[in-house]
Design a protein around this motif. Sequence first.
Motif, mmCIF file in Angstrom:
data_model
loop_
_atom_site.group_PDB
_atom_site.id
_atom_site.type_symbol
_atom_site.label_atom_id
_atom_site.label_comp_id
_atom_site.label_asym_id
_atom_site.label_seq_id
_atom_site.Cartn_x
_atom_site.Cartn_y
_atom_site.Cartn_z
ATOM 1 N N ARG A 55 0.848 -1.189 0.000
ATOM 2 C CA ARG A 55 0.000 0.000 0.000
ATOM 3 C C ARG A 55 0.881 1.236 0.000
ATOM 4 N NH1 ARG A 55 -3.573 2.307 4.958
ATOM 5 N NH2 ARG A 55 -1.456 2.742 5.658
ATOM 6 N N THR A 56 0.498 2.212 -0.831
ATOM 7 C CA THR A 56 1.150 3.517 -0.881
ATOM 8 C C THR A 56 0.092 4.594 -0.699
ATOM 9 O OG1 THR A 56 2.937 2.789 -2.355
ATOM 10 C CG2 THR A 56 2.411 5.140 -2.348
ATOM 11 N N ILE A 57 0.373 5.550 0.178
ATOM 12 C CA ILE A 57 -0.493 6.719 0.326
ATOM 13 C C ILE A 57 0.228 7.916 -0.279
ATOM 14 C CG2 ILE A 57 -1.709 8.239 1.922
ATOM 15 C CD1 ILE A 57 -1.879 5.971 3.892
ATOM 16 N N LEU A 58 -0.355 8.497 -1.312
ATOM 17 C CA LEU A 58 0.242 9.643 -1.978
ATOM 18 C C LEU A 58 0.094 10.899 -1.114
ATOM 19 C CD1 LEU A 58 -1.084 9.066 -5.620
ATOM 20 C CD2 LEU A 58 1.096 8.320 -4.625
ATOM 21 N N PRO A 59 0.915 11.909 -1.337
ATOM 22 C CA PRO A 59 0.795 13.159 -0.563
ATOM 23 C C PRO A 59 -0.597 13.780 -0.624
ATOM 24 C CG PRO A 59 2.864 13.123 -1.755
ATOM 25 C CD PRO A 59 2.086 11.936 -2.241
ATOM 26 N N SER A 60 -1.314 13.547 -1.715
ATOM 27 C CA SER A 60 -2.666 14.106 -1.867
ATOM 28 C C SER A 60 -3.709 13.333 -1.075
ATOM 29 C CB SER A 60 -3.059 14.105 -3.345
ATOM 30 O OG SER A 60 -3.045 12.780 -3.854
ATOM 31 N N GLY A 61 -3.327 12.199 -0.478
ATOM 32 C CA GLY A 61 -4.267 11.381 0.269
ATOM 33 C C GLY A 61 -4.820 10.196 -0.497
ATOM 34 N N VAL A 62 -4.498 10.077 -1.784
ATOM 35 C CA VAL A 62 -4.925 8.916 -2.565
ATOM 36 C C VAL A 62 -4.229 7.670 -2.021
ATOM 37 C CG1 VAL A 62 -4.903 7.823 -4.840
ATOM 38 C CG2 VAL A 62 -5.340 10.277 -4.645
ATOM 39 N N ARG A 63 -4.986 6.597 -1.848
ATOM 40 C CA ARG A 63 -4.422 5.335 -1.365
ATOM 41 C C ARG A 63 -4.427 4.303 -2.495
ATOM 42 N NH1 ARG A 63 -8.509 5.005 3.520
ATOM 43 N NH2 ARG A 63 -9.513 6.641 2.267
ATOM 44 N N ILE A 64 -3.306 3.632 -2.684
ATOM 45 C CA ILE A 64 -3.164 2.635 -3.748
ATOM 46 C C ILE A 64 -2.706 1.324 -3.114
ATOM 47 C CG2 ILE A 64 -2.055 2.053 -5.933
ATOM 48 C CD1 ILE A 64 -1.498 5.088 -6.267
ATOM 49 N N LEU A 65 -3.494 0.264 -3.313
ATOM 50 C CA LEU A 65 -3.170 -1.047 -2.762
ATOM 51 C C LEU A 65 -3.114 -2.074 -3.879
ATOM 52 C CD1 LEU A 65 -5.508 0.412 -0.738
ATOM 53 C CD2 LEU A 65 -4.777 -1.493 0.704
ATOM 54 N N THR A 66 -2.138 -2.964 -3.798
ATOM 55 C CA THR A 66 -2.025 -4.020 -4.793
ATOM 56 C C THR A 66 -1.763 -5.350 -4.118
ATOM 57 O OG1 THR A 66 0.388 -3.770 -5.079
ATOM 58 C CG2 THR A 66 -1.042 -2.415 -6.479
ATOM 59 N N GLU A 67 -2.181 -6.417 -4.783
ATOM 60 C CA GLU A 67 -1.816 -7.770 -4.378
ATOM 61 C C GLU A 67 -1.325 -8.507 -5.608
ATOM 62 O OE1 GLU A 67 -3.384 -11.684 -1.923
ATOM 63 O OE2 GLU A 67 -4.803 -10.073 -2.393
ATOM 64 N N HIS A 68 -0.050 -8.799 -5.610
ATOM 65 C CA HIS A 68 0.536 -9.536 -6.735
ATOM 66 C C HIS A 68 0.229 -11.022 -6.583
ATOM 67 C CE1 HIS A 68 3.260 -10.702 -9.917
ATOM 68 N NE2 HIS A 68 3.836 -11.563 -9.096
ATOM 69 N N ILE A 69 -0.338 -11.622 -7.635
ATOM 70 C CA ILE A 69 -0.670 -13.042 -7.630
ATOM 71 C C ILE A 69 0.271 -13.746 -8.605
ATOM 72 C CG2 ILE A 69 -2.462 -14.763 -8.012
ATOM 73 C CD1 ILE A 69 -4.525 -12.570 -7.552
ATOM 74 N N PRO A 70 1.222 -14.524 -8.123
ATOM 75 C CA PRO A 70 2.176 -15.205 -9.013
ATOM 76 C C PRO A 70 1.456 -16.068 -10.045
ATOM 77 C CG PRO A 70 2.879 -15.384 -6.719
ATOM 78 C CD PRO A 70 1.493 -14.814 -6.691
ATOM 79 N N GLY A 71 1.909 -15.993 -11.286
ATOM 80 C CA GLY A 71 1.352 -16.812 -12.356
ATOM 81 C C GLY A 71 0.125 -16.241 -13.029
ATOM 82 N N SER A 72 -0.408 -15.146 -12.528
ATOM 83 C CA SER A 72 -1.609 -14.554 -13.125
ATOM 84 C C SER A 72 -1.258 -13.803 -14.401
ATOM 85 C CB SER A 72 -2.272 -13.606 -12.123
ATOM 86 O OG SER A 72 -3.417 -13.002 -12.692
ATOM 87 N N ARG A 73 -2.166 -13.813 -15.374
ATOM 88 C CA ARG A 73 -1.977 -13.069 -16.616
ATOM 89 C C ARG A 73 -3.031 -11.985 -16.788
ATOM 90 N NH1 ARG A 73 1.079 -14.928 -20.693
ATOM 91 N NH2 ARG A 73 0.775 -12.761 -21.328
ATOM 92 N N SER A 74 -3.818 -11.756 -15.765
ATOM 93 C CA SER A 74 -4.834 -10.707 -15.816
ATOM 94 C C SER A 74 -4.816 -9.939 -14.505
ATOM 95 C CB SER A 74 -6.221 -11.307 -16.050
ATOM 96 O OG SER A 74 -6.608 -12.097 -14.938
ATOM 97 N N ALA A 75 -5.537 -8.849 -14.477
ATOM 98 C CA ALA A 75 -5.619 -8.036 -13.257
ATOM 99 C C ALA A 75 -7.002 -7.405 -13.162
ATOM 100 C CB ALA A 75 -4.548 -6.955 -13.266
ATOM 101 N N THR A 76 -7.460 -7.247 -11.929
ATOM 102 C CA THR A 76 -8.706 -6.531 -11.660
ATOM 103 C C THR A 76 -8.360 -5.289 -10.857
ATOM 104 O OG1 THR A 76 -9.915 -8.623 -11.564
ATOM 105 C CG2 THR A 76 -11.019 -6.675 -10.690
ATOM 106 N N ILE A 77 -8.883 -4.153 -11.281
ATOM 107 C CA ILE A 77 -8.592 -2.893 -10.606
ATOM 108 C C ILE A 77 -9.888 -2.183 -10.277
ATOM 109 C CG2 ILE A 77 -8.301 -1.687 -12.824
ATOM 110 C CD1 ILE A 77 -6.183 0.073 -11.364
ATOM 111 N N GLY A 78 -9.933 -1.573 -9.103
ATOM 112 C CA GLY A 78 -11.124 -0.848 -8.683
ATOM 113 C C GLY A 78 -10.781 0.531 -8.160
ATOM 114 N N TYR A 79 -11.618 1.490 -8.471
ATOM 115 C CA TYR A 79 -11.518 2.850 -7.938
ATOM 116 C C TYR A 79 -12.684 3.032 -6.970
ATOM 117 C CZ TYR A 79 -7.864 4.490 -11.151
ATOM 118 O OH TYR A 79 -6.669 4.692 -11.812
#
Length: 453
Positions: A26-50
Amino acid sequence: MNSAVNLPLDLPELSIGTAAEGLVRRTILPSGVRILTEHIPGSRSATIGYWVAAGSRDELGAVGTTPSRYGSTHFLEHLLFKGTPTRTALDIAIAFDSVGGEHNAVTSKEYTCYYAKVRDADLPMAVDVLSDMVTSALLDPVEFETERGVILEELAMAEDDPSDVAGERLFEAVLGGHPLGRPVGGTPEAIRAVTREAVWEHFKAAYRPNDLVVSAAGAVDHDELVARVVASLARSEWDLDTPATPRARRSTTPVALDAGHPLTVVTKPTEQASVMVGLPGLVATDERRTVMAVLNSVFGGGMSSRLFQEVRERRGLAYSVYSYAPSYSDAGIFLMYAGCTPGREGAVTELMLSELRRLADDGITADELRRASGQLSGSAALALEDSDTRMSRLGRSELTIGEFVDLDESVRRLSEVTADDVQELAATILEGSVSIAAVGPITDDAFAATVGA
């Protein structure tokens, strides 16, 4: 990982090791935006949500004090797909369709999420489009009126589903005047009345940098995603230069609920009577939430559950019968549902309540406890095979609970639940006021007399 990890809002960087060699960052930007990721080994796709922590409950209070804002959250869910200064609605649709991606949104009582699932190679495109939608939606007046009609059709469709109608009426009954009791999608009257200016004010108040949480799971590199989100947001009109802390999470102190209506009947010419019974439940952060999961599994969470076996298998009184326990930051509900032949609604309702009383009086067996733990552990593990579930877990953990709970920790918590815990919680639930909502070719007087309401 051996225990839950807190997600403090004043920690700019955080890394969490997960089961199967996964990694959450997780990274919190100076503006307050929060970004979280979970890396899944072997995956070839990704799901992203705002995600933004603005749901139907927020259409009063922090956003405004006039009923004219009812329905704004649902309106925004539609309007953000209708175009920005650089993309038309068709451009947004083509962007995902041309790569075989999926994109949609969900509005709930406490948050709204705009999401997409794409190949790893197409994740940069998804970031650019979703960032543009969330920060720079036009809310075009012509499109606004078009979507008003679309939303009214959506609500009309839901009104034709008796189980949906029963659910909405039961939330109103159990939660009384609490904002959580209002329909997520708004009412037809509210949608007809709300103005573009009111929705625009809601958008400006709730969609700001320190409100935004971006979560992604699958074939995702955290540092690359952070850089892409920063670049895409920089092209918007958002103020990203002013330092800000993330918006504080909601209070998790349970609120006192006003006793709602004990019985609500909606007479409709349907083939079945849809009956829902509800009592106050637990808030989302309650330490007993794992106990509630076990209780629900035993009581009405599957084909071996008590409700299914007693109401359907032994007596043949319903085809669909189940229970569930939605929870929110400061309130929760325990619900039972059955669809039955008109004239049997009273007997079915009393049977559901008597089964809950029996559970509270006599508890559960060791075999039921074992089965429930196995069901919940297995279903959790299977769900996490999907990047959609992992993305949602990140977003909800950040917005609502404030802690990340891995599969191993979930299984450990399940293993600590005892039969006494379940019996005690069932008794606690029964201390609350019972509310009943029924939809079908029935009347208030006949139903009230049957159930003694």
